[in-house]
Write an enzyme that holds these catalytic residues in place. Structure first.
Site, PDB file in Angstrom:
ATOM      1  N   HIS A  98       0.837  -1.209   0.000  1.00 59.06           N
ATOM      2  CA  HIS A  98       0.000   0.000   0.000  1.00 59.06           C
ATOM      3  C   HIS A  98       0.864   1.248   0.000  1.00 59.06           C
ATOM      4  O   HIS A  98       1.809   1.373   0.773  1.00 59.06           O
ATOM      5  CB  HIS A  98      -0.989   0.007   1.173  1.00 59.06           C
ATOM      6  CG  HIS A  98      -0.362  -0.243   2.501  1.00 59.06           C
ATOM      7  ND1 HIS A  98      -0.100  -1.509   2.980  1.00 59.06           N
ATOM      8  CD2 HIS A  98       0.064   0.605   3.458  1.00 59.06           C
ATOM      9  CE1 HIS A  98       0.457  -1.426   4.165  1.00 59.06           C
ATOM     10  NE2 HIS A  98       0.580  -0.146   4.485  1.00 59.06           N
TER      11      HIS A  98
HETATM   12  P1  AMP Z   1       1.540   0.452   7.449  1.00 55.97           P
HETATM   13  O1  AMP Z   1       1.323  -1.039   7.365  1.00 55.97           O
HETATM   14  O2  AMP Z   1       2.363   0.893   8.633  1.00 55.97           O
HETATM   15  O3  AMP Z   1       2.112   1.020   6.181  1.00 55.97           O
HETATM   16  O4  AMP Z   1       0.139   1.155   7.645  1.00 55.97           O
HETATM   17  C1  AMP Z   1      -1.090   0.493   7.517  1.00 55.97           C
HETATM   18  C2  AMP Z   1      -2.164   1.559   7.502  1.00 55.97           C
HETATM   19  O5  AMP Z   1      -3.422   0.923   7.349  1.00 55.97           O
HETATM   20  C3  AMP Z   1      -2.237   2.400   8.774  1.00 55.97           C
HETATM   21  O6  AMP Z   1      -2.107   3.780   8.432  1.00 55.97           O
HETATM   22  C4  AMP Z   1      -3.630   2.086   9.348  1.00 55.97           C
HETATM   23  O7  AMP Z   1      -4.247   3.215   9.947  1.00 55.97           O
HETATM   24  C5  AMP Z   1      -4.386   1.629   8.120  1.00 55.97           C
HETATM   25  N1  AMP Z   1      -5.504   0.704   8.343  1.00 55.97           N
HETATM   26  C6  AMP Z   1      -5.582  -0.309   9.224  1.00 55.97           C
HETATM   27  N2  AMP Z   1      -6.735  -1.005   9.057  1.00 55.97           N
HETATM   28  C7  AMP Z   1      -7.406  -0.397   8.026  1.00 55.97           C
HETATM   29  C8  AMP Z   1      -8.644  -0.643   7.367  1.00 55.97           C
HETATM   30  N3  AMP Z   1      -9.432  -1.651   7.718  1.00 55.97           N
HETATM   31  N4  AMP Z   1      -9.012   0.192   6.344  1.00 55.97           N
HETATM   32  C9  AMP Z   1      -8.211   1.230   5.982  1.00 55.97           C
HETATM   33  N5  AMP Z   1      -7.034   1.503   6.567  1.00 55.97           N
HETATM   34  C10 AMP Z   1      -6.627   0.706   7.579  1.00 55.97           C
END
Ligand code: AMP
Ligand code: ZN
Length: 184
Positions: free
Chosen positions: A95
């Site tokens: 992502h």
């Molecule tokens: P990272 O893995 O550190 O790059 O970040 C993962 C991101 O996903 C974080 O900013 C979370 O706030 C976000 N996140 C976690 N669960 C969800 C979800 N169900 N839908 C959208 N974003 C999410």
């Protein structure tokens, strides 16, 4: 379902889509770290940046295009956003973070949240693209290096003031918002 697969689950619901194409989709971050915080994910089952090869460069450019589209949807300026990947992501499926530079979102709650966006733990889109073009893959950084970056002192991204806690830094960031005439 394990929590780290929640993005894979949630991109399946069209109501979550901010923009999409045949190759990728944009959703809003559920725990936004800024006033505008989007995630761009490919439909292809790629776990993280370390699985990318030079063959994925067209996909990355498509993710960039969709990220820019999300910024347009937000009616903000491109110059007020950062785009990049985390060196040590917690969630599965690759992502791209597309995030406005205020960092006053309701999800910005810990020192770690700050440092993963304001040290080398945040790998800008351009540097990931360049590394893929040069090496054909993204090299893994050592756990010791990642750990050292996590304990970087908190410093405002808009002036050079340092802070002991995320609470005091966040109050200061709201002051920057007020200074530019935005509603805190
Ligand atoms: P990272 O893995 O550190 O790059 O970040 C993962 C991101 O996903 C974080 O900013 C979370 O706030 C976000 N996140 C976690 N669960 C969800 C979800 N169900 N839908 C959208 N974003 C999410
Ligand atoms: Zn400042």
């Amino acid at each position: 379902m394990p929590w780290f697969n929640a993005l894979i689950r949630d991109i399946q619901f069209p109501t979550n889509h901010v923009a999409r194409s045949d190759l990728a989709v944009v959703i809003r971050d559920k725990f936004p770290k800024s006033r505008q915080h989007f995630l761009v994910l490919p439909w292809a089952d790629i776990d993280n940046v370390y699985q990318l090869t030079s063959q994925h460069i067209p996909l990355l450019n498509e993710m960039l295009r969709l990220g820019l589209q999300a910024i347009e949807v937000s009616r903000c300026h491109r110059a007020d956003f950062s785009m990049g990947f985390h060196m040590k992501p917690s969630m599965r499926r690759l992502h791209l973070h597309v995030i406005s530079n205020d960092f006053t979102g309701r999800g910005m709650k810990t020192e770690k949240h700050w440092n993963i966006f304001h040290t080398d733990l945040f790998m800008p889109f351009g540097s990931i693209l360049a590394e893929l073009e040069e090496r054909g893959h993204i090299h893994q950084r050592s756990p010791a290096y990642i750990q050292s970056l996590l304990s970087t002192p908190l410093e405002c991204n808009q002036c050079d003031r340092q802070f002991e806690t995320i609470v005091t830094l966040k109050a200061h960031l709201l002051g920057h918002l007020v200074a530019i005439g935005a509603e805190p």
